[in-house]
Design an enzyme around this catalytic site. Structure first.
Site, PDB file in Angstrom:
ATOM      1  N   TYR A   8      63.740  -7.902  74.739  1.00  0.00           N
ATOM      2  CA  TYR A   8      63.213  -6.562  74.951  1.00  0.00           C
ATOM      3  C   TYR A   8      63.606  -6.198  76.377  1.00  0.00           C
ATOM      4  CZ  TYR A   8      60.299  -2.482  74.667  1.00  0.00           C
ATOM      5  OH  TYR A   8      59.870  -1.174  74.647  1.00  0.00           O
ATOM      6  N   LEU A  10      62.930  -4.286  78.786  1.00  0.00           N
ATOM      7  CA  LEU A  10      62.035  -4.104  79.924  1.00  0.00           C
ATOM      8  C   LEU A  10      61.796  -5.435  80.662  1.00  0.00           C
ATOM      9  CD1 LEU A  10      58.942  -1.871  79.923  1.00  0.00           C
ATOM     10  CD2 LEU A  10      58.596  -4.284  80.393  1.00  0.00           C
ATOM     11  N   SER A  11      61.936  -6.539  79.946  1.00  0.00           N
ATOM     12  CA  SER A  11      61.649  -7.870  80.502  1.00  0.00           C
ATOM     13  C   SER A  11      62.722  -8.333  81.500  1.00  0.00           C
ATOM     14  CB  SER A  11      61.560  -8.864  79.336  1.00  0.00           C
ATOM     15  OG  SER A  11      61.911 -10.160  79.745  1.00  0.00           O
ATOM     16  N   PRO A  12      62.326  -8.703  82.737  1.00  0.00           N
ATOM     17  CA  PRO A  12      63.323  -9.201  83.700  1.00  0.00           C
ATOM     18  C   PRO A  12      64.094 -10.423  83.182  1.00  0.00           C
ATOM     19  CG  PRO A  12      61.222  -8.747  84.792  1.00  0.00           C
ATOM     20  CD  PRO A  12      60.976  -8.587  83.338  1.00  0.00           C
ATOM     21  N   ARG A  15      66.772  -9.400  80.849  1.00  0.00           N
ATOM     22  CA  ARG A  15      67.921  -8.742  81.502  1.00  0.00           C
ATOM     23  C   ARG A  15      68.846  -9.746  82.179  1.00  0.00           C
ATOM     24  NH1 ARG A  15      64.962  -5.646  85.249  1.00  0.00           N
ATOM     25  NH2 ARG A  15      63.003  -5.386  84.129  1.00  0.00           N
TER      26      ARG A  15
END
Ligand SMILES: N[C@@H](CCC(=O)N[C@@H](CS)C(=O)NCC(=O)O)C(=O)O
Length: 215
Positions: A8, A10-12, A15
């Site tokens: 997902y 938004l998750s660091p 990414r």
């Protein structure tokens, strides 16, 4: 090989793995698991990863959680050279130290600060949460005196730490006067295409969600 990444954006940590995949130019199938809506808590996902965290990687029937472990695995198995994760013992040790620093200091700081406002209904972060963030900034500033976090070579130390630091910057902006090395390093990273493509969008989303919940 069939690679699947449960993610997902938004998750660091997600990414970080997206940046590694992009850098290695790997073909990957993506499955979104929106933990903001509790999708990580389904029995189906818990069977895949009992710790129910994203990112989770599936490589045929091999399953692995944790962004740092996943990044190292992908590089060890698929990278054409050792540039992202140097094989020289001392260089690798510095990279490993930064990865553990991300897990042990940076990630808990974002998780705590973000959760206080977004999940626990706080109108702002507590002093304790801010202290953890500023302490994380102080340490990282001292690690960032060279061009990249582990020296003169861009490695997964930069990838894994920049997703977390840029997220912290969204919830508590970095003071350029106090942390000049950290500020310059983040700017250097943010100018990379890799960052623009794979970190910027999810990072902005994280900031927008956080700001929308502030009192
Ligand atoms: N150390 C892990 C942290 C992963 C993690 O906690 N991810 C969060 C999203 S940022 C998550 O999936 N949280 C759901 C949960 O813990 O149940 C990593 O680097 O992958």
């Amino acid at each position: 090989m069939v690679l699947t990444l449960y993610k997902y954006d938004l998750s660091p940590p997600v990414r970080s793995v997206l940046m590694v995949i992009e850098h290695l130019e790997l073909p990957v199938e993506y499955v979104d698991v929106n933990f903001m809506k509790g999708e990580h808590l389904t029995n189906e996902f818990k069977k895949i990863n009992p710790q129910h965290t994203v990112p989770t990687l599936k490589d045929d029937d091999f399953i692995l959680g944790d962004s740092h472990a996943i990044s190292v695995y992908l590089i060890n198995k698929y990278a054409k050279d050792d540039s992202l994760y140097p094989s020289d013992p001392k260089l690798r040790a510095i990279v490993d130290q930064r990865l553990h620093f991300d897990s042990g200091i940076l990630f808990p700081a974002i998780k705590n600060g973000f959760a206080q406002v977004v999940f626990k209904g706080g109108k702002k972060m507590t002093d304790d949460a801010i202290e953890k963030i500023t302490s994380a900034y102080e340490f990282t500033d001292q690690f960032a005196t060279k061009t990249w976090l582990a020296g003169e070579q861009f490695t997964i130390a930069d990838i894994c730490c920049v997703t977390t630091i840029s997220s912290l910057n969204e919830i508590y902006p970095i003071d350029a006067q106090k942390y000049p090395h950290l500020y310059a390093w983040l700017k250097r990273c943010s100018e990379l295409d890799l960052y623009k493509k794979k970190n910027y969008p999810g990072n902005k989303e994280l900031g927008d969600v956080f700001r929308s919940k502030l009192g």
